[in-house]
Design a protein around this motif. Structure first.
Motif, PDB file in Angstrom:
ATOM      1  N   ASP A   1       0.584  -1.706   0.253  1.00 55.96           N
ATOM      2  CA  ASP A   1       0.490   0.496   0.085  1.00 55.96           C
ATOM      3  C   ASP A   1       0.904   1.026  -0.226  1.00 55.96           C
ATOM      4  OD1 ASP A   1      -1.762   1.971   1.813  1.00 55.96           O
ATOM      5  OD2 ASP A   1      -2.663   1.133   0.210  1.00 55.96           O
ATOM      6  N   ILE A   2       0.661   2.405  -0.313  1.00 56.50           N
ATOM      7  CA  ILE A   2       1.409   3.913  -0.290  1.00 56.50           C
ATOM      8  C   ILE A   2       1.006   4.147   1.331  1.00 56.50           C
ATOM      9  CG2 ILE A   2      -0.677   4.935  -0.803  1.00 56.50           C
ATOM     10  CD1 ILE A   2       2.153   5.457  -2.464  1.00 56.50           C
ATOM     11  N   ALA A   3       0.837   4.162   1.894  1.00 60.03           N
ATOM     12  CA  ALA A   3       0.197   4.262   3.459  1.00 60.03           C
ATOM     13  C   ALA A   3       2.038   3.443   3.548  1.00 60.03           C
ATOM     14  CB  ALA A   3      -0.550   3.573   3.587  1.00 60.03           C
ATOM     15  N   GLU A   4       2.735   2.168   3.195  1.00 61.77           N
ATOM     16  CA  GLU A   4       3.392   1.379   3.854  1.00 61.77           C
ATOM     17  C   GLU A   4       4.467   2.103   2.849  1.00 61.77           C
ATOM     18  OE1 GLU A   4       2.425  -2.531   5.024  1.00 61.77           O
ATOM     19  OE2 GLU A   4       1.615  -2.527   3.270  1.00 61.77           O
ATOM     20  N   ILE A   5       5.006   2.355   1.570  1.00 66.84           N
ATOM     21  CA  ILE A   5       5.777   2.859   0.225  1.00 66.84           C
ATOM     22  C   ILE A   5       5.883   3.585   1.088  1.00 66.84           C
ATOM     23  CG2 ILE A   5       6.015   3.253  -1.544  1.00 66.84           C
ATOM     24  CD1 ILE A   5       4.536   1.254  -2.369  1.00 66.84           C
ATOM     25  N   ARG A   6       5.568   5.269   1.195  1.00 66.52           N
ATOM     26  CA  ARG A   6       6.328   6.001   1.092  1.00 66.52           C
ATOM     27  C   ARG A   6       7.324   6.105   2.489  1.00 66.52           C
ATOM     28  NH1 ARG A   6       1.387   9.844  -1.095  1.00 66.52           N
ATOM     29  NH2 ARG A   6       1.843  10.023  -3.216  1.00 66.52           N
ATOM     30  N   PRO A   7       6.786   5.303   3.332  1.00 65.33           N
ATOM     31  CA  PRO A   7       7.711   5.970   4.579  1.00 65.33           C
ATOM     32  C   PRO A   7       8.563   4.680   4.259  1.00 65.33           C
ATOM     33  CG  PRO A   7       5.528   5.701   5.418  1.00 65.33           C
ATOM     34  CD  PRO A   7       5.179   5.315   4.281  1.00 65.33           C
ATOM     35  N   ALA A   8       8.529   4.064   4.189  1.00 63.71           N
ATOM     36  CA  ALA A   8       9.447   3.133   3.701  1.00 63.71           C
ATOM     37  C   ALA A   8      10.999   3.682   2.763  1.00 63.71           C
ATOM     38  CB  ALA A   8       9.107   1.576   2.988  1.00 63.71           C
ATOM     39  N   HIS A   9      10.337   4.265   1.913  1.00 64.36           N
ATOM     40  CA  HIS A   9      11.446   5.262   1.040  1.00 64.36           C
ATOM     41  C   HIS A   9      11.985   6.328   1.640  1.00 64.36           C
ATOM     42  CE1 HIS A   9       9.478   3.773  -3.239  1.00 64.36           C
ATOM     43  NE2 HIS A   9       9.253   3.111  -2.075  1.00 64.36           N
ATOM     44  N   ASP A  10      11.405   6.966   2.986  1.00 58.63           N
ATOM     45  CA  ASP A  10      11.947   7.815   2.910  1.00 58.63           C
ATOM     46  C   ASP A  10      13.083   7.354   4.589  1.00 58.63           C
ATOM     47  OD1 ASP A  10       9.580   9.338   2.119  1.00 58.63           O
ATOM     48  OD2 ASP A  10       8.483   9.771   4.005  1.00 58.63           O
ATOM     49  N   ARG A  11      12.740   6.493   5.118  1.00 56.53           N
ATOM     50  CA  ARG A  11      13.856   5.382   5.783  1.00 56.53           C
ATOM     51  C   ARG A  11      14.478   5.171   4.795  1.00 56.53           C
ATOM     52  NH1 ARG A  11       8.982   3.509   8.082  1.00 56.53           N
ATOM     53  NH2 ARG A  11       9.124   1.706   6.513  1.00 56.53           N
ATOM     54  N   ILE A  12      14.755   4.915   3.687  1.00 56.14           N
ATOM     55  CA  ILE A  12      15.606   4.471   3.330  1.00 56.14           C
ATOM     56  C   ILE A  12      16.543   6.079   2.776  1.00 56.14           C
ATOM     57  CG2 ILE A  12      16.808   3.286   0.832  1.00 56.14           C
ATOM     58  CD1 ILE A  12      14.214   1.930   0.698  1.00 56.14           C
ATOM     59  N   PHE A  13      16.558   6.479   2.157  1.00 60.23           N
ATOM     60  CA  PHE A  13      16.938   7.697   1.452  1.00 60.23           C
ATOM     61  C   PHE A  13      17.803   8.538   3.434  1.00 60.23           C
ATOM     62  CE2 PHE A  13      13.647   7.320  -1.624  1.00 60.23           C
ATOM     63  CZ  PHE A  13      15.153   7.025  -2.975  1.00 60.23           C
ATOM     64  N   GLU A  14      16.219   8.243   4.379  1.00 60.75           N
ATOM     65  CA  GLU A  14      17.071   9.169   5.313  1.00 60.75           C
ATOM     66  C   GLU A  14      18.661   8.324   5.708  1.00 60.75           C
ATOM     67  OE1 GLU A  14      13.830   9.442   8.194  1.00 60.75           O
ATOM     68  OE2 GLU A  14      12.868  10.778   7.004  1.00 60.75           O
ATOM     69  N   SER A  15      18.504   7.314   6.017  1.00 58.77           N
ATOM     70  CA  SER A  15      19.389   6.294   6.063  1.00 58.77           C
ATOM     71  C   SER A  15      20.605   6.336   5.526  1.00 58.77           C
ATOM     72  CB  SER A  15      19.228   5.260   6.419  1.00 58.77           C
ATOM     73  OG  SER A  15      18.277   5.330   7.192  1.00 58.77           O
ATOM     74  N   ILE A  16      20.460   6.664   3.998  1.00 55.82           N
ATOM     75  CA  ILE A  16      21.916   6.984   3.500  1.00 55.82           C
ATOM     76  C   ILE A  16      22.089   8.317   3.145  1.00 55.82           C
ATOM     77  CG2 ILE A  16      20.591   7.334   1.101  1.00 55.82           C
ATOM     78  CD1 ILE A  16      23.315   4.391   1.513  1.00 55.82           C
ATOM     79  N   ALA A  17      21.732   9.477   3.628  1.00 55.00           N
ATOM     80  CA  ALA A  17      22.336  10.512   3.873  1.00 55.00           C
ATOM     81  C   ALA A  17      23.123  10.824   4.387  1.00 55.00           C
ATOM     82  CB  ALA A  17      20.857  11.376   4.221  1.00 55.00           C
ATOM     83  N   PRO A  18      24.073  10.270   5.080  1.00 58.47           N
ATOM     84  CA  PRO A  18      25.382  10.242   5.332  1.00 58.47           C
ATOM     85  C   PRO A  18      26.139   9.904   4.070  1.00 58.47           C
ATOM     86  CG  PRO A  18      24.815   9.425   6.909  1.00 58.47           C
ATOM     87  CD  PRO A  18      23.382   9.123   6.095  1.00 58.47           C
ATOM     88  N   TRP A  19      25.699   9.556   2.877  1.00 60.46           N
ATOM     89  CA  TRP A  19      26.345   9.382   1.924  1.00 60.46           C
ATOM     90  C   TRP A  19      26.272  10.094   0.568  1.00 60.46           C
ATOM     91  CZ3 TRP A  19      25.399   5.585   5.274  1.00 60.46           C
ATOM     92  CH2 TRP A  19      26.796   4.953   6.061  1.00 60.46           C
ATOM     93  N   SER A  20      25.417  10.733   0.664  1.00 64.76           N
ATOM     94  CA  SER A  20      24.190  11.319  -0.349  1.00 64.76           C
ATOM     95  C   SER A  20      25.006  12.769  -0.678  1.00 64.76           C
ATOM     96  CB  SER A  20      23.050  11.564  -0.200  1.00 64.76           C
ATOM     97  OG  SER A  20      22.032  12.947  -0.837  1.00 64.76           O
ATOM     98  N   THR A  21      24.822  13.602  -1.663  1.00 68.04           N
ATOM     99  CA  THR A  21      25.287  15.056  -2.659  1.00 68.04           C
ATOM    100  C   THR A  21      24.399  15.529  -2.516  1.00 68.04           C
ATOM    101  OG1 THR A  21      24.642  14.453  -5.170  1.00 68.04           O
ATOM    102  CG2 THR A  21      26.504  13.444  -3.490  1.00 68.04           C
ATOM    103  N   GLY A  22      23.169  15.103  -2.088  1.00 72.35           N
ATOM    104  CA  GLY A  22      21.483  15.527  -2.148  1.00 72.35           C
ATOM    105  C   GLY A  22      21.080  16.549  -3.184  1.00 72.35           C
ATOM    106  N   GLY A  23      21.626  15.911  -4.042  1.00 71.89           N
ATOM    107  CA  GLY A  23      21.354  15.678  -5.091  1.00 71.89           C
ATOM    108  C   GLY A  23      20.326  14.918  -5.946  1.00 71.89           C
ATOM    109  N   ARG A  24      19.488  15.116  -7.190  1.00 70.36           N
ATOM    110  CA  ARG A  24      18.680  13.990  -7.297  1.00 70.36           C
ATOM    111  C   ARG A  24      18.603  14.350  -8.331  1.00 70.36           C
ATOM    112  NH1 ARG A  24      16.306  15.850  -3.147  1.00 70.36           N
ATOM    113  NH2 ARG A  24      14.532  14.696  -1.770  1.00 70.36           N
ATOM    114  N   ALA A  25      18.145  12.999  -9.647  1.00 71.21           N
ATOM    115  CA  ALA A  25      18.369  12.565 -10.590  1.00 71.21           C
ATOM    116  C   ALA A  25      16.777  12.556 -11.201  1.00 71.21           C
ATOM    117  CB  ALA A  25      19.301  11.136 -11.645  1.00 71.21           C
TER     118      ALA A  25
END
Length: 473
Positions: free
Chosen positions: A398-422
């Motif tokens: 469900d979309i209600a599960e997917i969006r928080p799951a995506h947020d957790r992934i991107f928040e956790s990987i943030a230390p290695w992120s440049t802050g940009g998007r494709a």
């Protein structure tokens, strides 16, 4: 009698007579929500969301586009454009005029010049079919069913990118209808500002009716896939990251964590299984080094190995992306150097025990992608080492599960992120901050200034929008 739409709290009425008049000016269909063909005309590859315009125009050529844009600006309506509809997850909108360019076909290959002119509705599989007999290849993406124009003008990250750069780096000319209804043939010589902005700014500056692109002297590549069981994911990804630091520019690759459903359509070796899929596309003048280059990955013991020489026209088999429309949500972030901690972080949230099944792909950048284009353009974030994409099918969660799951992934990987998007992978993101992150700061400012010249009313705003710059008080 009138047809109305609401935008920004204001109801805009369009007289039925005006719609009928437009229908007399164009060769393609002009449809409202009351028409039985309306739903089919607005449908795209993304089925979770669709544009719901007040009016949809199925353009058959530039003249139809000009008529539709002139109609929209004359009635104060925003304009959206759609070819294949792969990005509808982000930009589906209510109201306005939708111009469907899928009927605008045509591929003209100039083998001696090494170029091709491509109509707005053409997909990459058609271009591959037309260019292969000439011994040439376009800078196409991993999915041959994607439309050429939006992919290319959004940057275009494909299977030959580390050797040749972004697809946008190899655009010779753009035919575009701007907000004033004028059809322009835009090149570096004719209009350097607009030419710069279109290549990276996608549909913010007009409706593109065709583009001319460079073709590359590629007929065969060394490519395919290595499939590993999820139990070895940590070792495989650690090795893959170290390996990417050693390969030449001719090697383009990615690593994907995939949770396959248990369905008969899949090969028995993949059904219901969580795997690591290494995708390989080696495009050198001599392919003999391909075997030795992938040896460190092969040494990890894949359970399936499809690597070998491959006609570039068949390169879609490497990623083997779904060809049928579907419902999905996705997000993206650009990454810098990665290490074992980054791998553990990613696997903790997207590994085989993740509560929401995803496809998580890490694409290796660098090479020619990291260097400026010979003819500068607006494509940003060239300093990134990788791009991380997360895709989830709504049929499986469900979309209600997917969006928080995506947020957790991107928040956790943030230390290695440049802050940009494709930009081309921003299928679940469309707010202003996300759009700005697809560009270098100075380039974004320049884009807003060029937007103010060619679309001061922001007619083309039902998209990943770049608003026009506001004049200083």
């Amino acid at each position: 009698m009138s047809r109305s739409e609401q935008e920004g709290g204001k109801v805009i009425s369009v007289e039925a007579a005006a719609v009928d008049s437009l229908a007399e000016q164009v060769r393609g269909p002009v449809l409202t929500p009351a028409d039985e063909r309306y739903d089919a005309e607005r449908a795209g590859n993304q089925t979770a969301r669709c544009h719901r315009p007040a009016l949809v125009v199925g353009a058959t050529g530039p003249a139809d586009v000009q008529a539709a844009v002139t109609f929209a600006t004359g009635h104060g309506l925003p304009v959206a454009v759609q070819g294949t509809g792969h990005a509808l997850s982000a930009v589906a909108a209510e109201g306005g005029v939708l111009i469907n360019t899928s009927r605008m076909q045509g591929v003209r290959v100039k083998a001696e010049a090494g170029t091709a002119w491509i109509g707005a509705g053409v997909r990459w599989d058609q271009v591959l079919h037309e260019t292969a007999p000439a011994g040439l290849a376009p800078l196409s993406g991993s999915a041959p069913g994607v439309g050429v124009v939006s992919y290319t003008l959004g940057g275009g990250l494909g299977l030959l990118s580390r050797r040749y750069g972004y697809a946008a780096d190899h655009v010779r000319g753009v035919d575009v209808v701007t907000a004033d209804g004028r059809l322009r043939q835009v090149t570096e010589a004719s209009d350097p500002d607009l030419f710069w902005a279109l290549r990276g700014g996608r549909d913010n500056f007009g409706v593109v009716t065709g583009i001319e692109i460079d073709l590359m002297p590629v007929t065969t590549i060394y490519g395919g896939g290595l499939f590993f069981d999820a139990g070895s994911a940590s070792e495989v990804l650690d090795t893959y990251i170290r390996w990417t630091a050693t390969v030449p520019d001719e090697m383009t690759s990615s690593a994907a964590l995939i949770s396959f459903p248990d369905v008969p359509a899949l090969p028995p070796t993949l059904r219901g299984r969580h795997v690591v899929h290494i995708r390989i596309a080696y495009a050198a003048d001599a392919l003999g080094a391909g075997e030795s280059l992938v040896a460190p990955l092969r040494a990890l013991g894949p359970f399936t190995d499809t690597l070998g020489e491959l006609a570039y026209a068949d390169s879609g088999s490497i990623h083997n992306d779904p060809v049928f429309p579907g419902t999905f949500e996705s997000g993206t972030t650009m990454l810098d150097e990665l290490d074992a901690d980054a791998v553990r972080t990613l696997l903790g949230l997207a590994g085989p025990h993740a509560p929401v099944p995803h496809v998580v792909e890490l694409r290796h950048l660098g090479g020619r992608l990291a260097r400026p284009s010979g003819t500068p353009n607006a494509v940003g974030n060239r300093d990134a080492r990788y791009v991380l994409n997360v895709v989830s099918r709504l049929e499986r969660a469900d979309i209600a599960e997917i969006r928080p799951a995506h947020d957790r992934i991107f928040e956790s990987i943030a230390p290695w992120s440049t802050g940009g998007r494709a930009l081309n992978f921003m299928n679940g993101e469309r707010d202003a901050e996300h759009v700005r992150s697809a560009y270098d700061a100075k380039d974004y400012r320049r884009l807003t200034e060029i937007k103010a010249v060619y679309d001061p009313e922001n007619t083309f705003r039902l998209n990943h929008n770049i608003p026009p710059a506001v004049p200083d008080a």
